[in-house]
Design an enzyme around this catalytic site. Structure first.
Site, PDB file in Angstrom:
ATOM      1  N   ASP A  77       3.535  -0.233  10.130  1.00  0.00           N
ATOM      2  CA  ASP A  77       3.498  -1.824  10.305  1.00  0.00           C
ATOM      3  C   ASP A  77       4.656  -2.727   9.646  1.00  0.00           C
ATOM      4  OD1 ASP A  77       1.053  -0.997  11.367  1.00  0.00           O
ATOM      5  OD2 ASP A  77      -0.133  -2.330  10.169  1.00  0.00           O
ATOM      6  N   ASP A  78       4.662  -3.688  10.108  1.00  0.00           N
ATOM      7  CA  ASP A  78       5.721  -4.736   9.321  1.00  0.00           C
ATOM      8  C   ASP A  78       7.131  -4.847   9.781  1.00  0.00           C
ATOM      9  OD1 ASP A  78       2.949  -5.419   8.580  1.00  0.00           O
ATOM     10  OD2 ASP A  78       3.422  -5.197   6.332  1.00  0.00           O
ATOM     11  N   HIS A 127       2.063  -7.119  16.025  1.00  0.00           N
ATOM     12  CA  HIS A 127       1.450  -7.358  14.631  1.00  0.00           C
ATOM     13  C   HIS A 127       1.724  -8.956  14.152  1.00  0.00           C
ATOM     14  CE1 HIS A 127       0.071  -5.713  10.976  1.00  0.00           C
ATOM     15  NE2 HIS A 127       0.892  -5.921  10.274  1.00  0.00           N
ATOM     16  N   HIS A 131       2.908 -12.682  10.219  1.00  0.00           N
ATOM     17  CA  HIS A 131       2.088 -11.962   9.677  1.00  0.00           C
ATOM     18  C   HIS A 131       1.037 -12.891   8.901  1.00  0.00           C
ATOM     19  CE1 HIS A 131       0.589  -8.387   6.779  1.00  0.00           C
ATOM     20  NE2 HIS A 131       1.126  -7.841   7.616  1.00  0.00           N
ATOM     21  N   TYR A 168      -4.109  -7.449   8.100  1.00  0.00           N
ATOM     22  CA  TYR A 168      -5.363  -7.100   7.425  1.00  0.00           C
ATOM     23  C   TYR A 168      -6.276  -6.376   7.931  1.00  0.00           C
ATOM     24  CZ  TYR A 168      -2.207 -10.490   5.189  1.00  0.00           C
ATOM     25  OH  TYR A 168      -1.240 -11.404   4.869  1.00  0.00           O
ATOM     26  N   HIS A 217       3.763   1.800   6.398  1.00  0.00           N
ATOM     27  CA  HIS A 217       4.612   0.809   6.561  1.00  0.00           C
ATOM     28  C   HIS A 217       6.013   1.438   6.435  1.00  0.00           C
ATOM     29  CE1 HIS A 217       0.806  -0.902   5.518  1.00  0.00           C
ATOM     30  NE2 HIS A 217       1.224  -1.980   6.065  1.00  0.00           N
TER      31      HIS A 217
HETATM   32 NI    NI Z   1       0.877  -5.903   8.027  1.00  0.00          NI
END
Ligand code: NI
Length: 267
Positions: A77-78, A127, A131, A168, A217
């Site tokens: 993610d991210d 995603h 965020h 989350y 991540h």
């Molecule tokens: Ni995230």
């Protein structure tokens, strides 16, 4: 005793010898004729379909059947971020496919990295753009976050994200129902985002079981550094590294997935 041999007989004999040596030295061994086609040897006649591009890029191997073999879906993610390219190289070395849940803002910053993820055959998920905790936004604002990200991914890669992972892990029911793609959560959280510790990330990965969807991540150096051991250990246990959609097997919109198919499981 003297054997009388005519000159022509000597000549024929010597000619035959020379011919024998020639065949032994330069001739094609018999086995060669029975070995069938070998890549790079004695090219097959090319056809119009054999363009150089097609020859250079062999078709991608079929995804493993996760009902029959051990599969795990590693997810990152991210990103895209500073460690993503190194992660792609590592995944490639282990013949691993993964799923990247991208933040729209970061896609706009690193469109080339997002493109490389798609080109390497990984799955791309949405995603949100910045965020956001989607439970704190109105339905329209949540949809806007996702739509902007989808547009950024399409613009950068030409591909459309096939999944949504809400930041989350929380998403309002109404928003989830309005999506035209499935929601992908996870079953193993390595807590790499919290510990930022290579050893702890590696240890957390020991909880992985067939059918796990693993949260990690690619924006943390500690995660990148944990990956060689995680990939090697799971590979030695016979795991196949697949995308979330391959693991789940035809996921449906409006549903949130936390695990996938696995041998002996109910699917
Ligand atoms: Ni995230």
């Amino acid at each position: 005793m003297v054997i009388m041999v005519s000159r022509s007989t000597v000549f024929r004999f010597l000619s035959a010898l020379v011919l024998l040596f020639f065949l032994a030295g330069c001739g094609v061994p018999l086995s060669e004729h029975w070995s069938g086609y070998r890549p790079g040897q004695g090219a097959e006649p090319s056809t119009a379909a054999d363009s150089p591009a097609a020859a250079a890029k062999p078709p991608a191997p079929a995804a493993p059947d996760c009902r029959r073999v051990k599969c795990v879906a590693l997810t990152f993610d991210d990103g895209p971020g500073a460690y993503t390219e190194a992660m792609l190289k590592l995944l490639d070395e282990h013949n691993a496919k993964a799923t990247f849940f991208l933040i729209g803002k970061n896609v706009e910053r690193h469109p080339g990295i997002a493109r490389d993820e798609v080109a390497a055959g990984h799955e791309i998920g949405n995603h949100t753009f910045s965020h956001q905790d989607l439970t704190k936004l109105s339905l329209a604002a949540g949809q806007r976050e996702l739509r902007k990200t989808e547009e950024a991914i399409k613009k950068a890669t030409g591909a459309t994200p096939t999944l949504v992972r809400p930041p989350y892990g929380v998403i309002p029911k109404g928003l989830k129902k309005s999506l035209d793609v499935p929601v992908a959560l996870w079953s193993v959280d390595t807590l790499d985002w919290k510990t930022r510790d290579t050893k702890k990330t590696t240890q957390a990965a020991e909880k992985i079981a067939p059918g796990s969807i693993v949260l990690m991540h690619d924006i943390h150096k500690s995660t990148l550094e944990a990956m060689p051991k995680i990939l090697t250990d799971l590979g030695a246990q016979g795991y196949h590294f697949v995308t979330v959609s391959q693991l789940v097997g035809n996921p449906k919109p409006g549903i949130a997935y936390g695990t996938g198919l696995h041998p002996g499981g109910k699917g």
